[in-house]
Every structure is written in C-alpha cells, then in structure tokens.
Design a protein around this motif. Structure first.
Motif, PDB file in Angstrom:
ATOM      1  N   ASP A  14       0.832  -1.211   0.000  1.00  0.00           N
ATOM      2  CA  ASP A  14       0.000   0.000   0.000  1.00  0.00           C
ATOM      3  C   ASP A  14       0.863   1.256   0.000  1.00  0.00           C
ATOM      4  N   GLY A  15       0.558   2.163  -0.918  1.00  0.00           N
ATOM      5  CA  GLY A  15       1.239   3.441  -0.978  1.00  0.00           C
ATOM      6  C   GLY A  15       2.590   3.432  -1.674  1.00  0.00           C
ATOM      7  N   LEU A  16       3.047   2.284  -2.137  1.00  0.00           N
ATOM      8  CA  LEU A  16       4.360   2.212  -2.795  1.00  0.00           C
ATOM      9  C   LEU A  16       4.204   2.278  -4.305  1.00  0.00           C
ATOM     10  N   ASP A  17       4.869   3.229  -4.913  1.00  0.00           N
ATOM     11  CA  ASP A  17       4.959   3.297  -6.368  1.00  0.00           C
ATOM     12  C   ASP A  17       6.198   2.501  -6.750  1.00  0.00           C
ATOM     13  N   SER A  18       6.014   1.316  -7.306  1.00  0.00           N
ATOM     14  CA  SER A  18       7.147   0.442  -7.614  1.00  0.00           C
ATOM     15  C   SER A  18       7.655   0.623  -9.043  1.00  0.00           C
ATOM     16  N   PHE A  19       7.267   1.706  -9.683  1.00  0.00           N
ATOM     17  CA  PHE A  19       7.741   1.953 -11.040  1.00  0.00           C
ATOM     18  C   PHE A  19       9.208   2.364 -11.024  1.00  0.00           C
ATOM     19  N   MET A  20       9.945   1.860 -12.010  1.00  0.00           N
ATOM     20  CA  MET A  20      11.307   2.326 -12.285  1.00  0.00           C
ATOM     21  C   MET A  20      11.506   2.289 -13.784  1.00  0.00           C
ATOM     22  N   GLY A  21      12.368   3.174 -14.293  1.00  0.00           N
ATOM     23  CA  GLY A  21      12.627   3.214 -15.737  1.00  0.00           C
ATOM     24  C   GLY A  21      13.229   1.905 -16.220  1.00  0.00           C
ATOM     25  N   GLY A  22      14.366   1.531 -15.650  1.00  0.00           N
ATOM     26  CA  GLY A  22      14.991   0.244 -15.909  1.00  0.00           C
ATOM     27  C   GLY A  22      15.730   0.072 -17.220  1.00  0.00           C
ATOM     28  N   LYS A  23      15.616   1.026 -18.146  1.00  0.00           N
ATOM     29  CA  LYS A  23      16.276   0.854 -19.450  1.00  0.00           C
ATOM     30  C   LYS A  23      17.783   1.023 -19.360  1.00  0.00           C
ATOM     31  N   ALA A  24      18.238   2.004 -18.593  1.00  0.00           N
ATOM     32  CA  ALA A  24      19.689   2.213 -18.471  1.00  0.00           C
ATOM     33  C   ALA A  24      20.338   0.995 -17.836  1.00  0.00           C
ATOM     34  N   LEU A  25      19.759   0.491 -16.757  1.00  0.00           N
ATOM     35  CA  LEU A  25      20.322  -0.670 -16.078  1.00  0.00           C
ATOM     36  C   LEU A  25      20.330  -1.891 -16.989  1.00  0.00           C
ATOM     37  N   ALA A  26      19.302  -2.028 -17.811  1.00  0.00           N
ATOM     38  CA  ALA A  26      19.241  -3.149 -18.759  1.00  0.00           C
ATOM     39  C   ALA A  26      20.340  -3.051 -19.807  1.00  0.00           C
ATOM     40  N   ASN A  27      20.831  -1.846 -20.068  1.00  0.00           N
ATOM     41  CA  ASN A  27      21.879  -1.646 -21.069  1.00  0.00           C
ATOM     42  C   ASN A  27      23.270  -1.516 -20.477  1.00  0.00           C
ATOM     43  N   ALA A  28      23.381  -1.605 -19.160  1.00  0.00           N
ATOM     44  CA  ALA A  28      24.687  -1.497 -18.509  1.00  0.00           C
ATOM     45  C   ALA A  28      25.492  -2.774 -18.753  1.00  0.00           C
ATOM     46  N   PRO A  29      26.822  -2.651 -18.847  1.00  0.00           N
ATOM     47  CA  PRO A  29      27.654  -3.838 -19.038  1.00  0.00           C
ATOM     48  C   PRO A  29      27.601  -4.727 -17.791  1.00  0.00           C
ATOM     49  N   VAL A  30      27.310  -6.021 -18.000  1.00  0.00           N
ATOM     50  CA  VAL A  30      27.151  -6.915 -16.848  1.00  0.00           C
ATOM     51  C   VAL A  30      27.939  -8.212 -16.922  1.00  0.00           C
ATOM     52  N   ASP A  31      28.579  -8.511 -18.034  1.00  0.00           N
ATOM     53  CA  ASP A  31      29.270  -9.795 -18.063  1.00  0.00           C
ATOM     54  C   ASP A  31      30.764  -9.633 -18.290  1.00  0.00           C
ATOM     55  N   ASP A  32      31.476 -10.735 -18.120  1.00  0.00           N
ATOM     56  CA  ASP A  32      32.934 -10.726 -18.140  1.00  0.00           C
ATOM     57  C   ASP A  32      33.533 -10.353 -19.488  1.00  0.00           C
ATOM     58  N   THR A  33      32.738 -10.341 -20.545  1.00  0.00           N
ATOM     59  CA  THR A  33      33.276  -9.981 -21.858  1.00  0.00           C
ATOM     60  C   THR A  33      33.223  -8.481 -22.093  1.00  0.00           C
ATOM     61  N   GLU A  34      32.583  -7.749 -21.192  1.00  0.00           N
ATOM     62  CA  GLU A  34      32.436  -6.308 -21.360  1.00  0.00           C
ATOM     63  C   GLU A  34      33.295  -5.563 -20.342  1.00  0.00           C
ATOM     64  N   GLU A  35      33.863  -4.448 -20.762  1.00  0.00           N
ATOM     65  CA  GLU A  35      34.584  -3.594 -19.825  1.00  0.00           C
ATOM     66  C   GLU A  35      33.592  -2.933 -18.889  1.00  0.00           C
ATOM     67  N   SER A  36      34.077  -2.505 -17.744  1.00  0.00           N
ATOM     68  CA  SER A  36      33.265  -1.771 -16.769  1.00  0.00           C
ATOM     69  C   SER A  36      31.991  -2.530 -16.404  1.00  0.00           C
ATOM     70  N   ASN A  37      32.106  -3.848 -16.211  1.00  0.00           N
ATOM     71  CA  ASN A  37      30.873  -4.594 -15.956  1.00  0.00           C
ATOM     72  C   ASN A  37      30.504  -4.621 -14.479  1.00  0.00           C
ATOM     73  N   LEU A  38      29.201  -4.532 -14.239  1.00  0.00           N
ATOM     74  CA  LEU A  38      28.679  -4.435 -12.882  1.00  0.00           C
ATOM     75  C   LEU A  38      28.730  -5.750 -12.118  1.00  0.00           C
ATOM     76  N   ALA A  39      28.746  -6.871 -12.811  1.00  0.00           N
ATOM     77  CA  ALA A  39      28.826  -8.159 -12.117  1.00  0.00           C
ATOM     78  C   ALA A  39      30.166  -8.303 -11.407  1.00  0.00           C
ATOM     79  N   ASP A  40      31.253  -7.931 -12.082  1.00  0.00           N
ATOM     80  CA  ASP A  40      32.571  -7.984 -11.442  1.00  0.00           C
ATOM     81  C   ASP A  40      32.644  -7.034 -10.256  1.00  0.00           C
ATOM     82  N   VAL A  41      32.085  -5.851 -10.408  1.00  0.00           N
ATOM     83  CA  VAL A  41      32.075  -4.884  -9.309  1.00  0.00           C
ATOM     84  C   VAL A  41      31.347  -5.483  -8.112  1.00  0.00           C
ATOM     85  N   ALA A  42      30.174  -6.057  -8.347  1.00  0.00           N
ATOM     86  CA  ALA A  42      29.400  -6.652  -7.252  1.00  0.00           C
ATOM     87  C   ALA A  42      30.205  -7.748  -6.547  1.00  0.00           C
TER      88      ALA A  42
END
Length: 157
Positions: A14-42
């Motif tokens: 109740d009362g929570l707006d759970s909307f988020m854009g999500g497009k930038a995060l979906a396009n962020a580098p996340v795997d080991d073949t990409e530079e600056s990837n968020l999975a390695d950072v995590a």
C-alpha cells in the motif's frame, strides 16, 4: 521500445509506487566480456551480482514460448516453465546500495557510447541512468524489506 528491468514484488505494498525506468540498467555492461561490468564490481564488493536476482512469472514464460494465451499452451510447454524464484529484499538492497555507492565514487566507470547518445539524447549519460535505476531499486526494496515482501528482478521486452 527496448528492454527494461523492473522490480517484481511478491505482493503489492500500500502506498508504494514500484515503477522504475529500468532501461539504463538493462543496457549497462554486466558480463565478463564487457569492460566496466557491474557483475565484477558486485563480486569484488562481496555482494550478489544484480542479474542473479532475475526470475520470471511462469505464465509470462509460457506466453512467450507458446506465443499466445498461456492458458491455451500444451501441457509439455507448461511443464518447461520454471517456478518464480523469490529473493529477500535485504539481499537485493545490499547489492543495489553497494553498486550505487561504487558508481557515485567512480563517476566515469560506465562509458556512454556514441550510439547510446544518439538513441537516447545528446548529453545523455548511461552511468547517470544506471544510478537513477539503482536509486529506484533501493527505494522499492527498502519498503519491501520493511514489509517483509520478497522480490525478483524482471525483464520487460
């Protein structure tokens, strides 16, 4: 339209707006073949990579596999869809906070390609967009944690 990530909650809050854009995060580098990837950072920060929180509603998967109304799908297709995997909000919150802190202290970590600048807008910055998406995840999961509601990271195509 493109791909976007979103927070799916086990139940509405109740009362929570759970909307988020999500497009930038979906396009962020996340795997080991990409530079600056968020999975390695995590992993380096000692938290679960964000993509490991992914799950999906079986009806959504069946609809995609069957390309039609999930209720009309043959039983063999219905059996292939995995169950939803729910995660504690506290785990996702730890990851989102850690990534957000890292990006805020490393403001040029995620490069913005010229292709992205053309696609989104002149002056658009992928890292800033990812930070906004992570802020939304933190906002949503803080409330989910307070309410004892589990979550998963969904993909909207």
């Amino acid at each position: 339209m493109g791909v976007a990530l979103y927070v799916a909650l086990e139940r509405e809050i109740d009362g929570l707006d759970s909307f988020m854009g999500g497009k930038a995060l979906a396009n962020a580098p996340v795997d080991d073949t990409e530079e600056s990837n968020l999975a390695d950072v995590a992993r380096n920060l000692g938290v679960k990579p964000l993509h490991e929180f992914h799950s999906a509603d079986p009806e959504q998967i069946i609809g995609f596999m069957f390309d039609g109304d999930p209720a009309d799908a043959p039983e063999n297709i219905r059996r292939m869809a995995p169950a939803i995997e729910w995660f504690p909000a506290s785990e996702g919150l730890a990851t989102a906070r850690a990534l957000l802190d890292y990006l805020q202290t490393n403001p040029n970590f995620i490069p913005t390609s010229e292709k992205d600048r053309i696609r989104y807008a002149p002056g658009w910055n992928l890292q800033e967009g990812v930070e906004i998406d992570l802020q939304d995840i933190v906002r949503i999961l803080e409330q989910a944690k307070a309410e004892g509601v589990r979550w998963y990271l969904g993909i909207d195509c």
